[in-house]
Scaffold this motif. Structure first.
Motif, short mmCIF file in Angstrom:
data_model
loop_
_atom_site.label_atom_id
_atom_site.label_comp_id
_atom_site.label_asym_id
_atom_site.label_seq_id
_atom_site.Cartn_x
_atom_site.Cartn_y
_atom_site.Cartn_z
N LYS A 1 0.84 -1.19 0.00
CA LYS A 1 0.00 0.00 0.00
C LYS A 1 0.88 1.24 0.00
CE LYS A 1 -4.06 -2.03 2.08
NZ LYS A 1 -4.93 -2.15 3.25
N ALA A 2 0.36 2.31 -0.59
CA ALA A 2 1.15 3.53 -0.76
C ALA A 2 1.70 4.04 0.56
CB ALA A 2 0.31 4.59 -1.44
N HIS A 3 0.89 3.99 1.61
CA HIS A 3 1.38 4.57 2.87
C HIS A 3 2.51 3.72 3.46
CE1 HIS A 3 -1.96 1.98 4.40
NE2 HIS A 3 -1.11 1.72 5.35
N ASP A 4 2.51 2.41 3.19
CA ASP A 4 3.62 1.58 3.68
C ASP A 4 4.89 1.89 2.88
OD1 ASP A 4 2.26 0.32 5.67
OD2 ASP A 4 1.74 -1.44 4.50
N LEU A 5 4.73 2.12 1.57
CA LEU A 5 5.89 2.48 0.75
C LEU A 5 6.45 3.82 1.21
CD1 LEU A 5 4.89 1.49 -2.87
CD2 LEU A 5 6.61 0.44 -1.41
N ALA A 6 5.55 4.77 1.50
CA ALA A 6 5.98 6.10 1.93
C ALA A 6 6.74 6.00 3.24
CB ALA A 6 4.77 7.02 2.07
N ARG A 7 6.21 5.18 4.16
CA ARG A 7 6.85 5.02 5.45
C ARG A 7 8.24 4.40 5.29
NH1 ARG A 7 3.23 1.62 8.27
NH2 ARG A 7 1.76 3.33 8.26
N LYS A 8 8.32 3.41 4.39
CA LYS A 8 9.60 2.76 4.14
C LYS A 8 10.59 3.78 3.56
CE LYS A 8 11.43 -1.34 1.90
NZ LYS A 8 11.39 -1.97 0.60
N GLY A 9 10.10 4.61 2.64
CA GLY A 9 10.95 5.62 2.05
C GLY A 9 11.48 6.57 3.10
N LEU A 10 10.59 7.00 3.99
CA LEU A 10 10.98 7.94 5.05
C LEU A 10 12.01 7.31 5.98
CD1 LEU A 10 7.65 9.68 6.11
CD2 LEU A 10 9.63 10.73 5.01
N SER A 11 11.77 6.03 6.34
CA SER A 11 12.71 5.42 7.29
C SER A 11 14.07 5.23 6.63
CB SER A 11 12.16 4.11 7.84
OG SER A 11 12.07 3.15 6.83
#
Ligand code: SF4
Length: 75
Positions: free
Chosen positions: A61-71
């Motif tokens: 899901k997009a929000h999981d990808l975004a979170r991964k990107g941020l981390s």
């Protein structure tokens, strides 16, 4: 949501479906194709689908990808 008719969905065998994911946090409940109904369904893979399952069509899901990107940026 663009769900295929059940008879046009992929079989479990053709997508290497695992009733219990062996891919860590990657599982149906975190996949963009998951339909959170009762019982749960998948847009493109034949029922039955379990929230904790996995297949090779998994798409985070997009929000999981975004979170991964941020981390990765700030981790
Ligand atoms: S992991 Fe596979 S079976 Fe599960 S919701 Fe995603 S595409 Fe469907």
């Amino acid at each position: 949501v663009a769900e295929l008719p059940e008879n046009e969905k992929r079989s479990h065998a053709s997508v290497d479906y695992e009733a219990q994911s062996t891919h860590g946090n990657d599982r149906c409940s975190r996949c963009r194709h998951f339909i959170d109904a009762s019982p749960p369904r998948c847009e493109g893979v034949r029922s039955p689908i379990a929230a904790g399952a996995w297949c090779k069509r998994f798409l985070a899901k997009a929000h999981d990808l975004a979170r991964k990107g941020l981390s990765e940026l700030y981790g």
